[in-house]
Design a protein around this motif. Structure first.
Motif, PDB file in Angstrom:
ATOM      1  N   UNK A   1     -20.380  -9.648 -13.350  1.00 17.96           N
ATOM      2  CA  UNK A   1     -19.867  -8.867 -12.225  1.00 17.96           C
ATOM      3  C   UNK A   1     -19.743  -7.378 -12.555  1.00 17.96           C
ATOM      4  N   UNK A   2     -20.424  -6.929 -13.586  1.00 23.60           N
ATOM      5  CA  UNK A   2     -20.292  -5.533 -13.980  1.00 23.60           C
ATOM      6  C   UNK A   2     -20.870  -4.574 -12.947  1.00 23.60           C
ATOM      7  N   UNK A   3     -21.701  -5.085 -12.044  1.00 25.33           N
ATOM      8  CA  UNK A   3     -22.229  -4.222 -10.986  1.00 25.33           C
ATOM      9  C   UNK A   3     -21.111  -3.716 -10.068  1.00 25.33           C
ATOM     10  N   UNK A   4     -19.945  -4.397 -10.072  1.00 21.14           N
ATOM     11  CA  UNK A   4     -18.839  -4.015  -9.188  1.00 21.14           C
ATOM     12  C   UNK A   4     -18.283  -2.653  -9.585  1.00 21.14           C
ATOM     13  N   UNK A   5     -18.107  -2.421 -10.903  1.00 19.83           N
ATOM     14  CA  UNK A   5     -17.540  -1.138 -11.340  1.00 19.83           C
ATOM     15  C   UNK A   5     -18.599  -0.188 -11.921  1.00 19.83           C
ATOM     16  N   UNK A   6     -19.845  -0.621 -11.949  1.00 17.76           N
ATOM     17  CA  UNK A   6     -20.903   0.258 -12.466  1.00 17.76           C
ATOM     18  C   UNK A   6     -21.084   1.539 -11.660  1.00 17.76           C
ATOM     19  N   UNK A   7     -20.871   1.558 -10.301  1.00 18.50           N
ATOM     20  CA  UNK A   7     -21.025   2.825  -9.582  1.00 18.50           C
ATOM     21  C   UNK A   7     -20.092   3.918 -10.092  1.00 18.50           C
ATOM     22  N   UNK A   8     -18.874   3.559 -10.486  1.00 20.83           N
ATOM     23  CA  UNK A   8     -17.951   4.566 -11.017  1.00 20.83           C
ATOM     24  C   UNK A   8     -18.492   5.158 -12.310  1.00 20.83           C
TER      25      UNK A   8
ATOM     26  N   UNK B   1     -19.768  -1.239 -21.724  1.00 19.66           N
ATOM     27  CA  UNK B   1     -20.591  -0.528 -22.695  1.00 19.66           C
ATOM     28  C   UNK B   1     -22.076  -0.728 -22.389  1.00 19.66           C
ATOM     29  N   UNK B   2     -22.442  -1.949 -22.019  1.00 18.62           N
ATOM     30  CA  UNK B   2     -23.840  -2.233 -21.686  1.00 18.62           C
ATOM     31  C   UNK B   2     -24.312  -1.398 -20.498  1.00 18.62           C
ATOM     32  N   UNK B   3     -23.433  -1.188 -19.517  1.00 16.67           N
ATOM     33  CA  UNK B   3     -23.793  -0.372 -18.350  1.00 16.67           C
ATOM     34  C   UNK B   3     -24.269   1.009 -18.802  1.00 16.67           C
ATOM     35  N   UNK B   4     -23.494   1.628 -19.687  1.00 15.13           N
ATOM     36  CA  UNK B   4     -23.816   2.986 -20.139  1.00 15.13           C
ATOM     37  C   UNK B   4     -25.041   2.988 -21.042  1.00 15.13           C
ATOM     38  N   UNK B   5     -25.094   2.065 -21.990  1.00 15.30           N
ATOM     39  CA  UNK B   5     -26.206   2.036 -22.940  1.00 15.30           C
ATOM     40  C   UNK B   5     -27.530   1.788 -22.235  1.00 15.30           C
TER      41      UNK B   5
ATOM     42  N   UNK C   1     -19.157   8.357  -2.012  1.00 14.87           N
ATOM     43  CA  UNK C   1     -19.035   6.903  -1.927  1.00 14.87           C
ATOM     44  C   UNK C   1     -20.354   6.267  -1.497  1.00 14.87           C
ATOM     45  N   UNK C   2     -21.001   6.917  -0.535  1.00 14.07           N
ATOM     46  CA  UNK C   2     -22.285   6.402  -0.071  1.00 14.07           C
ATOM     47  C   UNK C   2     -23.323   6.448  -1.190  1.00 14.07           C
ATOM     48  N   UNK C   3     -23.320   7.558  -1.930  1.00 14.04           N
ATOM     49  CA  UNK C   3     -24.283   7.737  -3.019  1.00 14.04           C
ATOM     50  C   UNK C   3     -24.037   6.736  -4.145  1.00 14.04           C
ATOM     51  N   UNK C   4     -22.761   6.478  -4.434  1.00  6.48           N
ATOM     52  CA  UNK C   4     -22.449   5.626  -5.573  1.00  6.48           C
ATOM     53  C   UNK C   4     -22.395   4.148  -5.264  1.00  6.48           C
TER      54      UNK C   4
ATOM     55  N   UNK D   1     -36.781  -5.214 -16.339  1.00  2.00           N
ATOM     56  CA  UNK D   1     -35.550  -4.789 -15.681  1.00  2.00           C
ATOM     57  C   UNK D   1     -35.440  -3.267 -15.650  1.00  2.00           C
ATOM     58  N   UNK D   2     -35.826  -2.624 -16.752  1.00  2.00           N
ATOM     59  CA  UNK D   2     -35.785  -1.162 -16.803  1.00  2.00           C
ATOM     60  C   UNK D   2     -36.719  -0.559 -15.762  1.00  2.00           C
ATOM     61  N   UNK D   3     -37.884  -1.157 -15.614  1.00  2.00           N
ATOM     62  CA  UNK D   3     -38.860  -0.651 -14.658  1.00  2.00           C
ATOM     63  C   UNK D   3     -38.427  -0.800 -13.215  1.00  2.00           C
ATOM     64  N   UNK D   4     -37.537  -1.732 -12.954  1.00  2.00           N
ATOM     65  CA  UNK D   4     -37.068  -1.943 -11.584  1.00  2.00           C
ATOM     66  C   UNK D   4     -36.084  -0.871 -11.123  1.00  2.00           C
ATOM     67  N   UNK D   5     -35.522  -0.111 -12.058  1.00  2.00           N
ATOM     68  CA  UNK D   5     -34.430   0.812 -11.724  1.00  2.00           C
ATOM     69  C   UNK D   5     -34.934   2.170 -11.251  1.00  2.00           C
ATOM     70  N   UNK D   6     -34.401   2.609 -10.119  1.00  2.00           N
ATOM     71  CA  UNK D   6     -34.600   3.971  -9.647  1.00  2.00           C
ATOM     72  C   UNK D   6     -33.705   4.882 -10.480  1.00  2.00           C
ATOM     73  N   UNK D   7     -34.260   5.944 -11.071  1.00  2.00           N
ATOM     74  CA  UNK D   7     -33.484   6.789 -11.974  1.00  2.00           C
ATOM     75  C   UNK D   7     -32.308   7.497 -11.285  1.00  2.00           C
ATOM     76  N   UNK D   8     -32.304   7.530  -9.975  1.00  2.00           N
ATOM     77  CA  UNK D   8     -31.167   8.118  -9.271  1.00  2.00           C
ATOM     78  C   UNK D   8     -29.941   7.214  -9.327  1.00  2.00           C
ATOM     79  N   UNK D   9     -30.173   5.920  -9.578  1.00  2.00           N
ATOM     80  CA  UNK D   9     -29.068   4.949  -9.609  1.00  2.00           C
ATOM     81  C   UNK D   9     -29.209   4.048 -10.829  1.00  2.00           C
ATOM     82  N   UNK D  10     -29.568   4.613 -11.964  1.00  2.00           N
ATOM     83  CA  UNK D  10     -29.939   3.815 -13.124  1.00  2.00           C
ATOM     84  C   UNK D  10     -28.882   2.804 -13.517  1.00  2.00           C
ATOM     85  N   UNK D  11     -27.658   3.281 -13.778  1.00  3.24           N
ATOM     86  CA  UNK D  11     -26.613   2.395 -14.286  1.00  3.24           C
ATOM     87  C   UNK D  11     -26.261   1.305 -13.287  1.00  3.24           C
ATOM     88  N   UNK D  12     -26.134   1.679 -12.016  1.00  2.00           N
ATOM     89  CA  UNK D  12     -25.718   0.713 -11.006  1.00  2.00           C
ATOM     90  C   UNK D  12     -26.765  -0.366 -10.795  1.00  2.00           C
TER      91      UNK D  12
END
Length: 438
Positions: free
Chosen positions: A73-80, A139-143, A225-228, A358-369
């Motif tokens: 469930x780390x996606x819940x707080x990953x936007x912050x 920690x995984x979110x950031x790394x 909020x919309x962006x994150x 998984x890395x390739x699926x991420x848009x760099x504007x929202x990488x962590x989330x």
């Protein structure tokens, strides 16, 4: 020239595919992978080994797998973490400041776990593991975001493999190191040593460069909020076949994860000692995984991402059958070595390709989330969905149990075939190596 044609011309030789591992950025990724891998086993196999040694029954051990729920469930707080700059520490940079703070908290959580007694009060132990899992997942979110942002598209596959190498070294310390050391000192000391290693990683964090990523300045809180919170999910949900992608992420490694949580109880039932478990399944197994991971990164650059995922997935499923044979053999060091070799080589190849995907699926504007969302789905397989593993092992014999985990891999492979037909040029990936998009 079509996308598929342009990517074929960018295929790299084996020498070029391996040379990327010499880049200085890969050393940073290696250390961060170590910090990411170290705490994971404290919620998985090392935890189950500790509980088994304390006389906990298999059903309860299986339920303890739910203590790692924060990973799911780390996606819940990953936007912050993705969008908010920390006060004071923020001058280090968004990624570095969050990572440093989280690693300090993680070290404290690991140290505190050593002062719990799972035999006398399992609830305290469970709570400590949940807190540890929360900071480990954070920690995984950031790394993960740091890795994707600091590497070029062409370095992502190698970065995934380097992450796996560092990750496995961390697993080696938290697995073989903890299991072997526990034969001579108390678990309080064991966890104190592991906490000190995370503190060393926090110091290392202070000296790494901050990724240079252009981030939009959003002044209005509603826009922030919309962006994150909204846009990362909306952007992902607008992609063709996104539901298939999420199901694949959930199920690709499910069979492997389902059996993995009960690996140590299985070894104990087979009569293997703590030293034998540490030597074969941890030290030797980690080395085999490192070889598989490095090979997987090179194979992705050479033959493509989907093909490597298929090879790794099939081998991963077949390798589980080796444990069925080991269960029939019993206490047999030769077959233990064969099973560990096959399982870890296959797992290394599959993991390197999977992390690159998984890395390739991420848009760099929202990488962590977005990466947190994807890995949260993946984590469901080794946490909540794996909680019946103890019950199943209790009602099947061990050969049947391991055979069932091989069957569990089939849905993920079928979904991969679906994705290969839906995206034959892998055009849904935004950060994957160009050479992998064939």
């Amino acid at each position: 020239m079509s996308n598929a044609e342009s990517t074929v011309t960018k295929r790299r030789s084996w020498g070029e595919a391996l040379a990327v591992y010499l880049e200085p950025r890969q050393l940073i990724i290696l250390v961060m992978g170590f910090a990411s891998g170290l705490p994971l086993l404290l919620t998985l196999s090392t935890l189950s080994y500790w509980l088994k040694k304390e006389g906990t029954d298999l059903t309860t051990i299986g339920l303890f797998g739910a203590a790692g729920t924060p990973y799911a469930f780390k996606f819940v707080w990953s936007p912050a973490i993705d969008q908010v700059d920390l006060p004071l520490l923020g001058r280090l940079g968004r990624r570095k400041s969050w990572l440093f703070l989280i690693q300090l908290c993680l070290a404290a959580a690991i140290f505190a776990l050593g002062f719990t007694d799972p035999a006398a009060n399992p609830y305290d132990t469970a709570l400590a593991v949940v807190v540890l899992a929360f900071f480990s997942a954070s920690q995984d979110i950031v790394i993960d975001a740091y890795r994707i942002e600091i590497l070029t598209a062409e370095e992502q596959a190698a970065g995934a493999a380097t992450t796996q190498v560092g990750y496995r070294i961390g697993l080696l310390l938290a697995g073989a190191g903890a299991v072997a050391l526990s034969d001579f000192v108390s678990w309080t000391v064991v966890f104190g040593v592991l906490a000190a290693c995370i503190l060393a990683a926090a110091v290392f964090t202070l000296f790494v460069p901050e990724p240079q990523v252009e981030r939009p300045v959003v002044a209005d809180y509603r826009a922030r909020l919309d962006e994150g919170l909204v846009q990362p999910f909306v952007e992902f949900a607008q992609r063709r076949g996104w539901i298939v992608v999420l199901l694949f992420v959930l199920l690709y490694k499910f069979g492997d994860a389902f059996g993995g949580f009960l690996a140590n109880p299985f070894y104990i039932d087979m009569g293997f000692s703590g030293v034998e478990i540490a030597a074969f399944t941890k030290i030797y197994g980690i080395l085999a995984t490192v070889v598989g991971g490095v090979a997987g990164g090179a194979v992705v650059a050479r033959i493509g991402l989907f093909r490597t995922l298929m090879i790794g997935g099939v081998l991963q499923a077949l390798s589980n059958l080796l444990f069925s044979v080991l269960a029939l053999k019993g206490h047999d060091l030769l077959w233990l070595g064969i099973a560990i070799t096959g399982d870890n080589l296959a797992g290394g190849v599959a993991a390197a390709a999977f992390v690159a995907y998984l890395s390739g699926l991420c848009n760099r504007a929202f990488t962590a989330t977005q990466y947190a969302l994807l890995t949260s789905f993946m984590a469901q397989g080794r946490t909540l969905m794996s909680t019946p593993s103890g019950w199943l092992a209790k009602h099947l014999d061990w050969p049947e149990f391991w055979a069932s985990t091989a069957v569990m891999a089939i849905p993920g492979l079928l979904l991969l075939v679906w994705l290969m037909r839906l995206y034959p040029d892998e055009s849904h990936l935004t950060s994957a190596p160009a050479a992998a998009r064939t």
